[in-house]
Write an enzyme that holds these catalytic residues in place. Structure first.
Site, PDB file in Angstrom:
ATOM      1  N   ALA A  41      57.937  46.305  50.576  1.00 29.74           N
ATOM      2  CA  ALA A  41      57.707  44.857  50.256  1.00 29.74           C
ATOM      3  C   ALA A  41      59.165  44.304  49.848  1.00 29.74           C
ATOM      4  O   ALA A  41      59.405  43.240  50.439  1.00 29.74           O
ATOM      5  CB  ALA A  41      56.647  44.766  49.068  1.00 29.74           C
ATOM      6  N   ASN A  69      58.086  54.158  45.942  1.00 27.06           N
ATOM      7  CA  ASN A  69      57.067  54.934  46.664  1.00 27.06           C
ATOM      8  C   ASN A  69      57.014  55.193  47.967  1.00 27.06           C
ATOM      9  O   ASN A  69      56.389  56.044  48.993  1.00 27.06           O
ATOM     10  CB  ASN A  69      55.679  54.651  46.095  1.00 27.06           C
ATOM     11  CG  ASN A  69      54.549  55.881  46.052  1.00 27.06           C
ATOM     12  OD1 ASN A  69      55.049  56.862  45.332  1.00 27.06           O
ATOM     13  ND2 ASN A  69      53.495  55.789  46.775  1.00 27.06           N
ATOM     14  N   GLY A  74      53.288  58.149  54.305  1.00 29.54           N
ATOM     15  CA  GLY A  74      53.057  59.044  55.511  1.00 29.54           C
ATOM     16  C   GLY A  74      54.011  58.614  56.729  1.00 29.54           C
ATOM     17  O   GLY A  74      54.004  59.381  57.644  1.00 29.54           O
ATOM     18  N   GLY A  75      54.510  57.424  56.842  1.00 30.20           N
ATOM     19  CA  GLY A  75      55.169  57.058  58.002  1.00 30.20           C
ATOM     20  C   GLY A  75      54.587  56.419  59.196  1.00 30.20           C
ATOM     21  O   GLY A  75      54.834  56.642  60.080  1.00 30.20           O
ATOM     22  N   ARG A 320      38.608  56.962  53.100  1.00 29.37           N
ATOM     23  CA  ARG A 320      39.239  57.672  52.041  1.00 29.37           C
ATOM     24  C   ARG A 320      38.253  57.673  50.827  1.00 29.37           C
ATOM     25  O   ARG A 320      38.145  58.738  50.235  1.00 29.37           O
ATOM     26  CB  ARG A 320      40.463  57.057  51.517  1.00 29.37           C
ATOM     27  CG  ARG A 320      41.437  56.969  52.953  1.00 29.37           C
ATOM     28  CD  ARG A 320      42.779  56.340  52.369  1.00 29.37           C
ATOM     29  NE  ARG A 320      43.815  56.575  53.336  1.00 29.37           N
ATOM     30  CZ  ARG A 320      45.160  56.249  53.339  1.00 29.37           C
ATOM     31  NH1 ARG A 320      45.582  55.876  52.060  1.00 29.37           N
ATOM     32  NH2 ARG A 320      46.131  56.498  54.329  1.00 29.37           N
ATOM     33  N   GLU A 461      51.773  46.794  46.422  1.00 27.85           N
ATOM     34  CA  GLU A 461      50.899  47.351  45.874  1.00 27.85           C
ATOM     35  C   GLU A 461      50.699  46.716  44.360  1.00 27.85           C
ATOM     36  O   GLU A 461      49.688  47.044  43.765  1.00 27.85           O
ATOM     37  CB  GLU A 461      51.080  48.871  45.681  1.00 27.85           C
ATOM     38  CG  GLU A 461      50.064  49.770  44.866  1.00 27.85           C
ATOM     39  CD  GLU A 461      50.300  51.213  45.121  1.00 27.85           C
ATOM     40  OE1 GLU A 461      51.042  51.794  45.643  1.00 27.85           O
ATOM     41  OE2 GLU A 461      49.419  52.011  44.522  1.00 27.85           O
TER      42      GLU A 461
END
Lengths: 497, 497
Positions: A41, A69, A74-75, A320, A461
């Site tokens: 961000a 973070n 995970g990319g 998830r 986030e």
């Protein structure tokens, strides 16, 4: 009253204090937009600000290294309707992504925010590829999505986004100042956020360290400092279950204090009790680890097994939350496995680099077994039960239909008929805090009455409402970058006050 | 800075402003504990304060009449291990109530708060009966509880608690000032809440009405002003589904502004997105209505039917959330019915007064049918399907076991073999906001960093964390009165500052 504000600060309201920090006689430094955080961000906002022609942008981060973070993410980033998907024969569009986000959100997602992500996902993907120089490699599938739409980068990690973004910032001369922690947001006499009280040369492991400086921000302040997965006190007040008995996949700096600073200004928070556990972490390694890189590409290619019953227990391609809650309910780590063909076709060289695969094997995060029997014996499963489950699952894969758990299957999957097999143990960790500051679609932070707080923006986030109850894999990367860029546009259009 | 605070108020932070209202030169009035709200929590605190020997207690309410939402409550309070239960042969204890609360709370309840309710439920019941003069009539069962433990009052309404509490306040000379709305909480130079800025002679339907007064509170301020079920803007920011398309069972004053005032001081809120829908309201009447009085005593005595399939669809004795979500998912009102014997034994003269029953019949909220066929015809159900469902349900009742939905049964239930039958249509309404201000077990409001805010207390629906995800019927009445009384004890023990 000046004394009043000042005093009330220290004594009781660790937080209220900050709302009362007065505009200093003299600022130590002046910037246009002050960006707090060097993750997706923050850097997205920094670059967008530059492209908009803004000068003197300042990006600060309390940590000694950039990337927050995001750099250990995970990319892969969600985008719906790209050329890469088309090449892979995947039909997708913004409406489908939008409806997937809302579905996972369980009714809590703020539609106008989800809509922005869906509508800008493709242009954002192109911007990353063409302007920033991010190298995309493959479209992968993540649980909960209707189709594969997670665009993985060469590096198989968030560094694949962060490093090119940092390189561009350097190229454009955007100042990134590390080890700078923001203590207070400063509000002027018109009620606008005009700067911060911060400490430079701060050391994360020494909370009180650093020298105080006052930084003026003529275009306002963007909170892009991430979530609070690592703040046990904060997360347990919202969800008492998530004690320090649970690990976290996040970097240690994910402690959420900027959310609290904004709350102290009267900012509203929403969905704070929706804290996502990553269902794909392994108890055989720490932090985010390597397991997730493999697991998200293994779902649908092999069964997930309850170690107590030696049977399947959940939709492997479910979202998830469904998977994490189900594994936690088992009370012990679940096991997912697939045959070598699938491992080599779908995981190694795709989401997981060959060297990462080797490391995972060496560390016992991924285990190789010549046949199902030795896999069953190693994990103390009942072989005949497992064998039946495996045959059933092969049948479902062949039929492309799972009448038991509605697992999703893929045309290129190879049946798990013969070894060698590769297996991973799964135990969830605190991964993402869905809730945070309430924002509008311009990324302006809203106060408790629903009014925008002038000069205060938030993205990523640190915000809530974008995802609702459950975040789909790789959508948050899109969320961070898209809303970081939106915040830059809003700041650029703000006359200041 | 004084100007700063004042200005910043009006312009942007409708809320931040309040944190900045300065201590006035002169107070218009001084009291010991200022209690905001005249519901269960407020009056419980007022009476406890008196018994503790506190003088000059002041209770204010913005509404023109006392009782808040409590006075229209169902009229029963949870208590575990009372003489009334023993007489009825019901084995119960604090630990069982505690575990029921935690189970319904889905892991989100703050254990130390739930524990206080469980531990004080019996002494609180005795206090209401012996000190306050509340007249209890019967022990009833509410969904989600392990045993019947809801102690219903003669009046079958919250008035059965509120009126004797008001009478005692009058007897003790406790000042209750209606049409007095609190706009700001006032913090002194030590960071303690020492009073409020309020408006007297306020008219609820005229938001800006009333004359400003400054009230000093030497023992602090208790927020006992209830939840925000009637504040559509506030509830949709936490749960976008709950638009004005949903009605509410609450009195119109349940608008939550005191929660926002406290947030503006840096108070923390938790579980705000857990907003409970009442599963037992009828689309054939408005507000809370009469239906809930009957429905909660009908569950387990007759089946609940999906109008589309003419079949059962849910555990009738399941908790409120399970039932409400299931009915909303049907898309149209569900139907519950039972035979006359059960209606007369369990509902009429118990939770529902005979005259209320007559009114409900007259208004078509409860409908009487000579036989199952005419019931099926009226609601356009498939009779043969309904007949089978009814027979099956009778079988389960007889066996005291429901293999399909695990409905709970009671020894005194009469099988639904012959008419007349009484039926009610069910469609949920917004009933209770589980979330609110975070408090500790002393009812002190906590700031965003988890520190108590000196001189600020909260109790009842204005608080969060006591119930977690789901509130069990009649536990909130215990919550309000017990924590109202705890707040009084904390205030009494506070030296002030």
């Amino acid at each position: 009253m000046e004394t009043t504000c000042a005093l009330s600060a220290g004594l009781v309201f660790g937080s209220l204090a900050h709302a009362s920090t007065k505009v200093p006689e003299k600022w130590d430094e002046t910037c246009s937009l002050l960006i707090i955080g060097t993750g997706f961000a923050g850097l997205g906002a920094a670059l967008e600000s530059h492209y908009l022609g803004m000068k003197d942008i300042l990006v600060v981060d309390k940590m000694p290294s950039a990337g927050g973070n995001s750099i250990i993410n995970g990319g892969a980033i969600a985008a719906a309707g790209t050329d890469m998907q088309e090449k892979a024969g995947i039909k997708d569009n913004a409406d489908l992504l939008y409806s997937d986000i809302l579905k996972a959100g369980g009714g809590l997602a703020h539609k106008e925010l989800a809509r922005r992500i869906a509508d800008e996902s493709v242009s954002n993907y192109k911007w990353l590829r063409d302007e920033v120089g991010v190298k995309f490699k493959a479209v992968t599938y993540h649980g909960g999505h209707s189709v594969p739409r997670s665009h993985a980068v060469m590096e198989n990690s968030g560094a694949g986004f962060i490093n090119p973004m940092l390189a561009k910032c350097k190229e454009f001369g955007i100042k990134i100042q590390l080890r700078t922690i923001v203590d207070d947001l400063i509000v002027n006499d018109k009620g606008c956020v005009v700067g911060v009280k911060a400490r430079i040369n701060h050391r994360f492991n020494r909370p009180d360290s650093g020298r105080v400086v006052y930084i003026r921000a003529t275009k306002g302040v963007l909170i892009a400092s991430g979530g609070f997965s690592q703040n046990v006190k904060m997360r347990t007040s919202h969800d008492p279950r998530l004690t320090d008995a649970f690990g976290s996949t996040n970097h240690p700096g994910a402690t959420g204090e900027m959310i609290q600073e904004a709350q102290a200004l009267g900012a509203n928070t929403i969905h704070m009790d929706w804290i996502q556990l990553g269902p794909w972490t392994s108890p055989d390694e720490n932090g985010f680890g390597l397991a997730p890189l493999a697991v998200e590409s293994m779902v649908g290619y092999g069964p997930m097994i309850n170690p107590t019953t030696s049977k399947r227990f959940i939709k492997e391609t479910g979202n998830r939350k469904v998977r994490a809650d189900a594994i936690v309910a088992l009370g012990k780590p679940a096991i997912i496995y697939t045959c070598e063909a699938n491992m080599m076709n779908k995981v190694v060289g795709k989401n997981m680099k060959p060297e990462q695969f080797e490391t995972a094997l060496k560390n016992g995060v991924i285990r190789k077994f010549d046949d199902l029997k030795s896999l069953a014996d190693f994990y103390k499963l009942d072989y005949s039960t497992l064998e039946k489950e495996n045959e059933k699952f092969n049948g479902y894969m062949k039929a492309m239909k799972d009448p038991e758990f509605d697992c999703m299957f893929f045309k290129d999957a190879v049946l798990n008929t013969k070894g060698p097999f590769y297996a991973i143990r799964l135990w969830p960790r605190v991964h993402h805090t869905m809730g945070g500051l309430e924002i509008n679609e311009k990324a302006q932070v809203l106060d408790v009455k629903g009014n925008p707080i002038a000069g205060l923006y938030a993205a990523g986030e640190a915000t809530g409402g974008v995802h609702g109850m459950v975040r789909l894999g790789t959508v948050a990367v899109a969320d961070c970058i898209i809303f970081g860029r939106i915040a830059a546009r809003t700041a650029n259009g703000w006359a200041g006050c």
